[in-house]
Scaffold this motif. Sequence first.
Motif, PDB file in Angstrom:
ATOM      1  N   ARG A  76       0.821  -1.218   0.000  1.00  0.00           N
ATOM      2  CA  ARG A  76       0.000   0.000   0.000  1.00  0.00           C
ATOM      3  C   ARG A  76       0.849   1.260   0.000  1.00  0.00           C
ATOM      4  O   ARG A  76       0.445   2.294   0.524  1.00  0.00           O
ATOM      5  CB  ARG A  76      -0.920  -0.017   1.224  1.00  0.00           C
ATOM      6  CG  ARG A  76      -1.724  -1.306   1.361  1.00  0.00           C
ATOM      7  CD  ARG A  76      -2.582  -1.303   2.594  1.00  0.00           C
ATOM      8  NE  ARG A  76      -3.077  -2.638   2.918  1.00  0.00           N
ATOM      9  CZ  ARG A  76      -3.900  -2.917   3.918  1.00  0.00           C
ATOM     10  NH1 ARG A  76      -4.334  -1.939   4.687  1.00  0.00           N
ATOM     11  NH2 ARG A  76      -4.287  -4.145   4.162  1.00  0.00           N
TER      12      ARG A  76
ATOM     13  N   TYR B 289      -6.675   3.275  -2.049  1.00  0.00           N
ATOM     14  CA  TYR B 289      -6.087   2.386  -1.053  1.00  0.00           C
ATOM     15  C   TYR B 289      -5.419   3.192   0.051  1.00  0.00           C
ATOM     16  O   TYR B 289      -4.956   4.317  -0.164  1.00  0.00           O
ATOM     17  CB  TYR B 289      -5.117   1.384  -1.675  1.00  0.00           C
ATOM     18  CG  TYR B 289      -3.872   1.944  -2.326  1.00  0.00           C
ATOM     19  CD1 TYR B 289      -2.673   2.037  -1.619  1.00  0.00           C
ATOM     20  CD2 TYR B 289      -3.877   2.328  -3.670  1.00  0.00           C
ATOM     21  CE1 TYR B 289      -1.519   2.514  -2.219  1.00  0.00           C
ATOM     22  CE2 TYR B 289      -2.721   2.796  -4.286  1.00  0.00           C
ATOM     23  CZ  TYR B 289      -1.541   2.891  -3.553  1.00  0.00           C
ATOM     24  OH  TYR B 289      -0.401   3.361  -4.152  1.00  0.00           O
TER      25      TYR B 289
ATOM     26  N   GLY C  45      -2.694   2.823   3.461  1.00  0.00           N
ATOM     27  CA  GLY C  45      -1.667   2.026   4.125  1.00  0.00           C
ATOM     28  C   GLY C  45      -1.122   2.765   5.332  1.00  0.00           C
ATOM     29  O   GLY C  45      -1.357   3.962   5.509  1.00  0.00           O
TER      30      GLY C  45
ATOM     31  N   THR D  90      -6.045  -8.284  -5.022  1.00  0.00           N
ATOM     32  CA  THR D  90      -5.450  -7.087  -4.434  1.00  0.00           C
ATOM     33  C   THR D  90      -3.936  -7.061  -4.491  1.00  0.00           C
ATOM     34  O   THR D  90      -3.350  -5.977  -4.469  1.00  0.00           O
ATOM     35  CB  THR D  90      -5.875  -6.927  -2.960  1.00  0.00           C
ATOM     36  OG1 THR D  90      -5.387  -8.038  -2.209  1.00  0.00           O
ATOM     37  CG2 THR D  90      -7.371  -6.833  -2.821  1.00  0.00           C
TER      38      THR D  90
END
Length: 588
Positions: A81, A355, A357, A508
């Motif tokens: 990520r 996304y 992270g 993913t």
Amino acid sequence: MASGKPTDPISSSTSDSRTPGGRLGPAERALAWQRLGAEAFDVVVVGGGVVGAGVALDAATRGLRVALVEARDLASGTSSRSSKLFHGGLRYLEQLEFGLVREALRERELMLTRLAPHLVKPVSFLYPLTRRLWERPYTAAGLLLYDTMGGARSVPGQKHLTRAGALRMAPALRRGSLIGAIRYYDAQADDARHTATVARTAAHYGAVVRTSTQVVGFRREADRVSGVRVRDVEDGAELDIRADVVINCTGVWTDELQRASGSRGRFRVRASKGVHIVVPRDRIVAETGLILRTEKSVLFVIPWRNHWIIGTTDTDWNLDLAHPAATEHDIDYLLEHVNSVLATPLTHADIEGVYAGLRPLLAGESEETSKLSREHAVARVAPGLVAIAGGKYTTYRVMAADAVNTAAVDLPGRLQPSITDQVPLLGADGYHALVNQADLLATKWSLHPYRVRHLLDRYGSLLHEVLACAANRPELLKPIDNAADYLQVEVVYAAAAEGALHLEDVLTRRTRIAIEYPHRGVGCARQVARLMAPVLGWDEEQVDWEISVYQARVDAERDSQTKPDDTAADSVRAGAPEPRRHLAEPIA
């Protein structure tokens, strides 16, 4: 529910303790469980991110007996990520962290030229200038230092542009948003694929690598840690792993695991959330990426295949570490800042993927996460237990060597020096020759040369293994429905050799369908699940369950991205089911 018998589309046999070609398929997974319980290891690495994979590779290539366990999937946390850059960290020059920049540029050079030329590629960025007189010489001086430290070895050095020249290179920029620009180069990679390749390379050199294997406790002998107790989170089975030293490479979970060991940590890790959005390539007309200053840090617009990745944010995160959630505010922040320089603004409707992270930063005195150190720290927190945290993706190999060096005091015998700067990752050897042969390979497999080059940049010389899965099934060389950038054979290979155990792992991480297509993977979920099914022994009930769990994940992520703050977004995202049924609550 997974009652069918797995099939193996890649045949191999060996009596060697190594995993041939670094395969992480169902057969290797079963054997790994037996070995974890039966053998004694020099090192057990906890955490399957890039640092953990790097530690396993470093230790294995020094001749140590190594096991790596990961509770979820390879790169399932921070390491899938990121901004997907191998870069020196240009902004760290302003913070006077010259050593970190020099170290990162050396690592970038190694990846581009020797260790992973199939995975790591040059990428250019345009830095728009907005202030007259001082900004060009100031920025040029910084970039000259960057180039001198090693930034211009395998990539071009800085190039100065007038406003007209910059607009020719990036017509998407609003004319009034700049007075000129400077172009420079860094490098990029698919972080999840790179991490998985590091782990597979470690397996190739003898490490036992096993995902869905969660540490639920620690073994002790007198005052020292002597191993870990692990749970197979697919079926709930548990066993003890004996080891001379355990190395904690769990990133944002570092403090949690240290508490579980009963040892007091030598440093504290703080999670900083970074959010990225993905938009189609045609929404920003430019032949180069962009780097923009913000009030807090910098914003990247990164070319990514047929897309742009725009990010990142930088905010504290104190909620669910496994599933950080992007909020509507995060997305609006990115749109606002990128739109400040674009002639045609982006809207929410342009976004294909999102996304979030977490960066594992070493906690400091500053309350602003962007000012926390990106240096790493490593410590022997107890006899038999080493922890490492901080750092940045680019310097994972240096971090790994430092962790193994620190573990030396707990290892019997003399420790050999680190040699991973001389160990190409799987797929690197022969890559350049295969690029030259792309047209011949395309003819052999009845593929377009563009498709062969795309595969080479994902697998390198492992391309032959991938395509061998389609030797008797030519239909696997067709694209995935609603995700035409990927071939069906890549799904089969992911399950057969790359350790993918769930639909989520393929959509993913083994591919990036979840962020590259507006349907987020839902539009091809059934086809992908059915391609995985015979390899992993799934029946139709398991296929349906995998799809429902993935659909719930996508729905929760979409919903969380409409929430105004972290608490609301986390509440929605955390409600989605886990595909790994026997994951334990965090051990305390």
